[in-house]
Write a protein that holds these residues in place. Sequence first.
Motif, PDB file in Angstrom:
ATOM      1  N   PHE A  34      17.483 -26.754  42.554  1.00 59.47           N
ATOM      2  CA  PHE A  34      18.855 -26.243  42.497  1.00 59.47           C
ATOM      3  C   PHE A  34      19.860 -27.370  42.698  1.00 59.47           C
ATOM      4  O   PHE A  34      20.857 -27.477  41.978  1.00 59.47           O
TER       5      PHE A  34
ATOM      6  N   GLY B 147      29.176 -26.815  45.366  1.00 59.71           N
ATOM      7  CA  GLY B 147      27.942 -26.175  44.919  1.00 59.71           C
ATOM      8  C   GLY B 147      26.687 -26.685  45.561  1.00 59.71           C
ATOM      9  O   GLY B 147      25.662 -25.986  45.567  1.00 59.71           O
TER      10      GLY B 147
ATOM     11  N   ALA C 249      26.508 -21.532  35.711  1.00 61.85           N
ATOM     12  CA  ALA C 249      26.018 -20.360  36.447  1.00 61.85           C
ATOM     13  C   ALA C 249      25.257 -19.417  35.526  1.00 61.85           C
ATOM     14  O   ALA C 249      24.210 -18.859  35.905  1.00 61.85           O
TER      15      ALA C 249
ATOM     16  N   PHE D 132      25.534 -19.386  42.695  1.00 66.18           N
ATOM     17  CA  PHE D 132      26.123 -20.603  42.135  1.00 66.18           C
ATOM     18  C   PHE D 132      27.624 -20.421  41.918  1.00 66.18           C
ATOM     19  O   PHE D 132      28.411 -21.334  42.174  1.00 66.18           O
TER      20      PHE D 132
ATOM     21  N   VAL E 162      22.758 -28.789  40.138  1.00 69.43           N
ATOM     22  CA  VAL E 162      24.178 -28.902  40.462  1.00 69.43           C
ATOM     23  C   VAL E 162      24.674 -30.322  40.202  1.00 69.43           C
ATOM     24  O   VAL E 162      25.785 -30.528  39.690  1.00 69.43           O
TER      25      VAL E 162
END
Length: 317
Positions: free
Chosen positions: A298, A277, A121, A88, A302
């Motif tokens: 994920f 990202g 992160a 990340f 983001v």
Amino acid sequence: MTSLPGAALLTAEMIALLLAVTFGITLLQRRLGDAAIRRWMGGPPRRAALKGIAVGFVTPFCTYSAIPVLIGMRQAGVRPAGYAAFIFAAPVVDPVMIGVLAMVIGPTGAAVYVVTAFTAAFLLALVVDAVDITPHLKPIPALVAQPAPALPVPTSAPVGPRSPSPLPSCPSPNEVPWAGWAAECRTAWHRAVALLKGMAWLIGAGVGVGLAIGLLVPTDALAGLAGSQNPLAVPTAALAGIPLYFGTELFIPIGDALHAKGAGTGAIVALVIAGAGANIPEFALLTKIARVRVVGAFFAYVFVVALAAGLLTDLIL
């Protein structure tokens, strides 16, 4: 936004960087050994996450060139907190990107960007480590060859019942003797080329998508969507950033043009986080090493981070 010569140059840079990073990571892993990498990147989840962020900061790779490092970390047995924080942080916590962002939107906006990206992160790494994501990951392509175990030399043995021999175990890469720089460099280069062949179509797709968007979506239209007069500018910018591929060389002209055309500061921050990202080419790439459900989670994470960073920037400024 993106021209054909620019796309060609970007493709050449991505291929060269991918080959160089894979070659270097393979040699480093062979020379140091997995045990040393696990020791350096190990520790409790919080410490491992901080180490992953630190590695991501000092290696400001784009998504494509960060993948070989991620593969190497997983192959070495680094705990999930370490490699999750790295994947990340590497494309987002880019010191060059941070400097450019500070020039475009000011140091306060850049500071909000850094704090949000760092916190995101760190939290992502702790969550990934806590839920044990390993069963949801796919087998990884080996960057370091694991030679087959040597066959036993037949010897004469007394006639009689024999106990079954245990199955030979495959040694880890750090147990394989170093073969010298010439031989190791040849092997590392072959590994880099093999990984590039497996990812070539993804690189082509990524550049193609970015070029198509650059040609079809003018900067004026994007600036209008992300303008300060639009109450939904931040979520719109976060969504618009997902198809884009944001390296530093692409952000400089786009970010400067958006700022000059009146795009909101929070919208630019959201656009950068989403573009760096999470993007469509990255989705295709990450599905090679993780299940679609994990990659989707994920991307959702983001998007939430980009949205929060954009809104926080507008609130502070």
